[in-house]
Design an enzyme around this catalytic site. Structure first.
Site, PDB file in Angstrom:
ATOM      1  N   GLY A   1      33.426  30.679  31.029  1.00 58.08           N
ATOM      2  CA  GLY A   1      33.855  32.044  31.345  1.00 58.08           C
ATOM      3  C   GLY A   1      34.125  32.234  32.824  1.00 58.08           C
TER       4      GLY A   1
ATOM      5  N   GLU B   1      51.781  46.348  29.795  1.00 64.17           N
ATOM      6  CA  GLU B   1      51.826  45.999  28.376  1.00 64.17           C
ATOM      7  C   GLU B   1      50.442  45.593  27.849  1.00 64.17           C
ATOM      8  OE1 GLU B   1      54.536  42.676  27.819  1.00 64.17           O
ATOM      9  OE2 GLU B   1      53.381  42.170  26.016  1.00 64.17           O
TER      10      GLU B   1
ATOM     11  N   GLY C   1      34.576  42.692  20.124  1.00 69.14           N
ATOM     12  CA  GLY C   1      34.450  43.796  21.080  1.00 69.14           C
ATOM     13  C   GLY C   1      35.693  43.910  21.950  1.00 69.14           C
ATOM     14  N   GLY C   2      35.514  44.567  23.113  1.00 60.94           N
ATOM     15  CA  GLY C   2      36.641  44.819  24.019  1.00 60.94           C
ATOM     16  C   GLY C   2      37.274  43.528  24.514  1.00 60.94           C
TER      17      GLY C   2
ATOM     18  N   ASN D   1      41.424  46.778  33.050  1.00 54.84           N
ATOM     19  CA  ASN D   1      40.382  46.238  33.938  1.00 54.84           C
ATOM     20  C   ASN D   1      40.807  46.228  35.399  1.00 54.84           C
ATOM     21  OD1 ASN D   1      42.147  44.073  34.065  1.00 54.84           O
ATOM     22  ND2 ASN D   1      40.495  42.570  34.119  1.00 54.84           N
TER      23      ASN D   1
ATOM     24  N   THR E   1      34.985  47.435  34.927  1.00 59.60           N
ATOM     25  CA  THR E   1      34.205  46.638  33.993  1.00 59.60           C
ATOM     26  C   THR E   1      33.395  47.544  33.074  1.00 59.60           C
ATOM     27  OG1 THR E   1      32.725  44.747  33.794  1.00 59.60           O
ATOM     28  CG2 THR E   1      32.296  46.189  35.640  1.00 59.60           C
TER      29      THR E   1
ATOM     30  N   GLY F   1      33.248  37.297  17.711  1.00 59.16           N
ATOM     31  CA  GLY F   1      33.078  38.594  18.363  1.00 59.16           C
ATOM     32  C   GLY F   1      34.325  39.439  18.182  1.00 59.16           C
TER      33      GLY F   1
ATOM     34  N   SER G   1      32.249  40.013  41.340  1.00 58.35           N
ATOM     35  CA  SER G   1      33.574  40.324  41.886  1.00 58.35           C
ATOM     36  C   SER G   1      33.579  40.559  43.404  1.00 58.35           C
ATOM     37  CB  SER G   1      34.173  41.523  41.158  1.00 58.35           C
ATOM     38  OG  SER G   1      34.338  41.201  39.802  1.00 58.35           O
TER      39      SER G   1
ATOM     40  N   LYS H   1      36.246  50.284  30.654  1.00 59.57           N
ATOM     41  CA  LYS H   1      37.589  49.723  30.453  1.00 59.57           C
ATOM     42  C   LYS H   1      38.473  50.593  29.560  1.00 59.57           C
ATOM     43  CE  LYS H   1      36.536  44.864  31.279  1.00 59.57           C
ATOM     44  NZ  LYS H   1      36.629  43.491  30.783  1.00 59.57           N
TER      45      LYS H   1
ATOM     46  N   ASP I   1      42.554  40.552  32.211  1.00 60.48           N
ATOM     47  CA  ASP I   1      41.722  39.685  31.359  1.00 60.48           C
ATOM     48  C   ASP I   1      42.608  38.814  30.473  1.00 60.48           C
ATOM     49  OD1 ASP I   1      39.209  40.420  32.204  1.00 60.48           O
ATOM     50  OD2 ASP I   1      38.971  42.015  30.722  1.00 60.48           O
TER      51      ASP I   1
END
Ligand code: NAP
Length: 499
Positions: free
Chosen positions: A467, A306, A358-359, A315, A290, A356, A246, A294, A330
């Site tokens: 990604g 929202e 996860g978050g 994030n 990150t 997956g 970043s 998060k 994201d």
């Protein structure tokens, strides 16, 4: 205008080696610190010839092992080396707070060499650092220096508060406050803002102390020469975060938009309460958030968009009039490249398998459901897949049920963290699924660019999305939230090409 000078610590074994380093980095540096404790005996005897060969100021340092140095001789020998060299053009000499030899101090005074009076602590930021620094000077002309290992966010806060307090009390400069280690990194980039007259850097692979980066990175990536006391500070918080992409994206964005007053830094954070206090002290304008923060930042927010509400993850935080406004970029960052690959819109009735739970999967599933996509979630831990499916009205199963992907064949999204940074370079989460060629395969991992899953998909003729595209898209949305301006697309191209 007050500006910190950028110093390169020279840790070569010979004078010649150090001169070669200077040649490489001279365009970036204002001065050099010659770490004579790294030199071979033959080069020690040539110390007096060094300053005249360097066209910039030089600090002479012979650091003891107790202060993180390599000098193994006696104190008498060390003082002898210093005294013999001081008359030969060194601008500064680094002497510790407990340095005892008056003859060396007199030699420095006679030769017009400024003493940097140093305090080192490799175990942390001592509670009484302020008191110690206030009493450290022996002569008014000395520069005081604290180089301390920052062990946690609370300590970074303490160090930054002390630096700013000293700046207000005693004015800018004549002082160096440095935090060592990844948690202390922001003090190196923000040295001008913190009132430090010098910041230190090392050549790659040769760190004189834990934490410093090379001069080129400080200048080209972290915009060191542009940073003044009015800098607008942005960053990314995570743990660990020092290798985040970043800063490269956002700082390039600032440069391309000619925003010379902004910088974006990695803050390795282990305590959110201390970080939010630090954010006030530094007047931080915005941060990316990150792993692993998060979810943890949500109770600290004044408002949530929202996406934060729906994905249960934030994030991005922007400070507006003292309020902490939370966003989730994201979600749109995920859909932007997908829409682009589908000619602008996601068609109704699309069926997708998400690997997956996860978050990141949560943001992905929310984004897909918002577009009316039918989703199957497969996860190693089936309970997590079940919970996520219940929130968003999806089907779910375990990773062992890969044959079910055949019923959700339009889009396959890989969201597990396994392949990231080559943690497991061979990892393919759905080895039993054979691509038909019509699927769009989207792996949200951004290093490497072509994961084993994507390689297999390409070989089968599938369209793939990387990604990196998601990272760049969400960084672009963050850039707009941070600055109110559009993110220049060129900001992401050079970095993506590295992988
Ligand atoms: P997370 O919340 O920790 O979730 C990790 C996921 O990976 C879980 O589903 C977990 O399954 C699965 N997993 C972990 N180890 C596994 C293994 N050995 N075998 C099978 N599954 C395994 O992490 P996250 O926040 O979702 O992030 C996931 C990845 O997405 C990270 O690599 C992150 O860098 C990337 N990401 C990329 C972007 C982007 O912009 N491109 C944005 C956000 C995230 P269990 O539930 O069974 O543990």
């Amino acid at each position: 205008m007050n500006r910190s000078s950028l110093c390169l610590s020279l840790t070569g074994a010979t004078i010649t080696e150090n001169l070669q380093e200077i040649e490489k980095y001279n365009a970036y540096c204002d001065l050099y610190e010659l770490r004579a404790d790294y030199l071979e005996p033959l080069s020690i005897s040539a110390l007096s010839s060094f300053p005249e060969q360097v066209k910039k100021p030089v600090i002479l340092t012979v650091r003891r092992a107790a202060d993180g140095g390599h000098f193994k001789g006696s104190e008498t020998e060390r003082c002898g080396i210093l005294r013999r060299s001081l008359a030969s053009g060194y601008r500064y000499v680094d002497l510790e707070e407990d340095f005892q030899d008056q003859k060396t101090e007199q030699a420095a005074e006679v030769s017009g060499v400024t003493v940097i009076r140093s305090f080192y602590d490799f175990s942390g930021v001592p509670a009484d650092l302020g008191r110690r620094l206030r009493n450290i000077k022996r002569n008014p002309g000395e520069v005081i220096k604290a180089a301390v290992m920052v062990q946690n966010t609370q300590e970074l806060l303490k160090l930054v508060e002390l630096a700013l307090e000293l700046k207000v009390r005693d004015g800018w400069g004549n002082r160096i406050i440095l935090g060592m280690g990844p948690m202390g990194f922001p003090t190196r980039v923000l040295s001008t803002f913190l009132g430090s007259s010098i910041t230190y850097s090392s050549t790659p692979g040769r760190q004189a102390a834990p934490g410093p980066v090379d001069p080129q990175t400080l200048v080209d990536l972290y915009r060191f020469p542009l940073i003044d006391e009015n800098v607008r500070i942005f960053g990314v918080i995570g743990n660990p975060v020092i290798h985040s992409e970043s800063p490269g994206l956002q700082n390039r964005g600032f440069s391309l938009r000619a925003m010379d007053d902004a910088v974006y830094l990695p803050f390795q954070v282990d305590n959110l309460e201390a970080f939010f206090r630090l954010a006030e002290v530094l007047d931080i304008r915005g941060v990316s958030v990150t792993i692993p923060h998060k979810q943890g930042v949500i109770p600290f927010l004044s408002s949530r968009d929202e996406g934060v509400e729906a994905a249960g993850a934030c994030n991005t935080i922007v400070w507006r009039d003292g309020l902490r406004c939370g966003y989730n970029t994201d979600i749109s960052g995920f859909t932007a490249p997908l829409k682009e690959s589908m000619g602008g819109a996601i068609p109704a009735g699309l069926r997708a398998a998400v690997i997956g739970a996860g978050g990141a999967a949560r943001a992905v599933v929310y984004a897909l459901r918002r577009e009316g996509v039918e989703v199957l979630i497969l996860n190693r831990t089936v309970e997590r897949a079940k919970e996520l499916a219940a929130v968003f009205g999806c089907s779910y199963g375990s990773l062992g049920e890969q044959e079910r992907i055949a019923d959700y064949p339009d889009l396959i999204v890989q969201t597990t963290s396994v392949g990231m940074n080559q943690e497991d370079p061979e990892y393919d989460p759905i080895p039993d699924y054979s691509f038909k060629g019509g699927e769009i395969v989207y792996d949200i991992i951004y290093i490497p660019r072509l994961t084993p899953l994507l390689k297999r998909a390409v070989q089968s003729g599938c369209r793939v999305i990387n990604g990196w595209d998601m990272l760049a898209a969400q960084a672009g949305i963050q850039f707009r939230l941070f600055t109110g301006q559009d993110f220049p697309r060129e900001a992401s191209s050079g970095i993506a090409d590295q992988y």
